[in-house]
Design an enzyme around this catalytic site. Structure first.
Site, PDB file in Angstrom:
ATOM      1  CE  LYS A 259      15.290  47.516  62.571  1.00 22.54           C
ATOM      2  NZ  LYS A 259      14.845  48.646  62.037  1.00 22.54           N
TER       3      LYS A 259
ATOM      4  CG  HIS B 228       5.738  46.137  57.430  1.00 20.03           C
ATOM      5  ND1 HIS B 228       6.678  45.580  57.229  1.00 20.03           N
ATOM      6  CD2 HIS B 228       5.872  47.552  57.937  1.00 20.03           C
ATOM      7  CE1 HIS B 228       7.761  46.053  57.813  1.00 20.03           C
ATOM      8  NE2 HIS B 228       7.521  47.362  58.126  1.00 20.03           N
TER       9      HIS B 228
ATOM     10  CG  ASP C 100       8.241  46.544  64.516  1.00 15.76           C
ATOM     11  OD1 ASP C 100       8.370  47.883  64.073  1.00 15.76           O
ATOM     12  OD2 ASP C 100       8.424  45.677  63.785  1.00 15.76           O
TER      13      ASP C 100
END
Length: 355
Positions: free
Chosen positions: A171, A184, A256
């Site tokens: 990732k 986030h 994700d």
């Protein structure tokens, strides 16, 4: 396989608590999900973790396909197992040591502790290049500030994890290193041309593809020069265009976490999941909130029923997923109680292997 079984394989979900509950059981029995991801609020002791994973596997025995049992275990500050095992160093510390034997041994130790608990997939290593000192989310999760450092230590870590029977998911494609926003909470913008990406951010991912990497996680990044409207995780230009067509990757692609602010601030999660599969993703990761997990599964099924998403497209992803599950001989047999002392000895031996 039925349509419900096929759609289930395209989803890895989170769960609540330290043991099986009705929502989790429903995910297995009714929705046939392909796997689970555990976080720190699911992990207490080694015995509890093994018990939880065994409960998941026992419930899944009626289903045709074994579960992915996954976790983010990078080492350093992203360590879900630090309460029970000696911690392994961050990628930044590993890169700074610049000792490939040490790197491989750390990867092997991470794989060993995961396998001993019953996990079979690790969302690691990080292949982002730490090129922006203002980056709030990568930092020492990266092996270094150059493509070469990330490439060689990332690949060695990947090999070490794989050697213990654990699939490694690298990732965050196409590269989260040169950003100043935490995905986030909000959507980072990357304003680099495809050529600039190829000369820098993409280098570790290209090498991992050449080394037959198990799976690649795509980030929620707006790649302004490639697709200035859709985040990479739901962009056909990024996944089908750049990753699959241009870089030639035919392995498993995973998003994700779809519950992150970078995506949910401007998208409905069900619509985003459908667009992601259409864009070339194989597995949608939905870590939090039962209602969001259900919305994704229901939206994928509705998209097939309305012919927005055809079953042939689902079968393409299903083939890749089953091929990877077969590579690791996944099964739902229970994991025995782990030898904590031996695992910690393995970790400490790896820490002492630095020359």
């Amino acid at each position: 396989m039925s349509l419900d079984e096929k759609i289930g394989q395209l989803v890895i979900v989170g769960l609540d608590g330290y043991s099986m509950n009705d929502d989790t059981l429903q995910m297995i029995e009714q929705y046939k999900v392909g796997g689970f991801i555990l976080f720190k609020n699911n992990i207490d002791t080694a015995e509890q973790t093994v018990s939880l994973l065994n409960q998941l596997k026992e419930a899944n025995k009626k289903n045709a396909v074994p579960l992915w049992l996954s976790v983010d275990q990078e080492g350093g500050r992203v360590s879900r197992l630090s309460s029970m095992f000696s911690n392994t160093p961050s990628a930044g510390e590993i890169g700074a040591a610049d000792d490939l034997t040490y790197t491989r041994n750390i990867g092997r130790a991470i794989g060993n502790e995961l396998h001993a608990l019953g996990f079979n997939m690790d969302f690691a290593p990080v292949m982002d290049i730490n090129s922006n000192p203002k980056n709030p989310v990568i930092g020492d999760r990266s092996f270094g500030s150059t493509p070469e450092a990330v490439m060689k230590h990332g690949i060695e870590t990947m090999y070490g994890i794989n050697s213990q029977g654990v699939a490694a998911v690298i990732k965050h494609f196409p590269g989260h290193g040169d950003t100043s926003v935490d995905s986030h909470y909000d959507l980072p913008l990357v304003n680099k041309t495809r050529q600039e990406l190829e000369q820098f951010e993409l280098q570790p991912f290209i090498e991992a593809i050449n080394q037959d990497v198990d799976a690649i996680m795509v980030a929620h990044l707006l790649m302004m020069q490639i697709d200035d409207k859709q985040p990479a995780s739901i962009s056909s230009s990024v996944i089908n265009g750049l990753l699959r067509d241009q870089l030639g990757y035919d392995g498993v692609v995973i998003t994700d976490d779809m519950t992150m602010g970078a995506l949910l601030n401007t998208n409905k999660i069900g619509d985003a999941a459908v667009r992601s599969i259409l864009a070339g993703t194989d597995i949608v990761l939905v870590s939090h909130q039962t209602e969001l997990r259900l919305e994704v599964i229901h939206s994928l099924k509705a998209a097939v029923e309305s012919n927005t998403l055809n079953e042939q497209r689902i079968d393409e992803s299903l083939y890749r997923i089953l091929r990877l599950k077969q590579k690791y001989s996944l099964q739902d047999a229970p994991t025995p109680s782990p030898d904590i002392d031996q695992i910690n000895k393995n970790i400490n031996d790896s820490l002492q292997s630095r020359s």
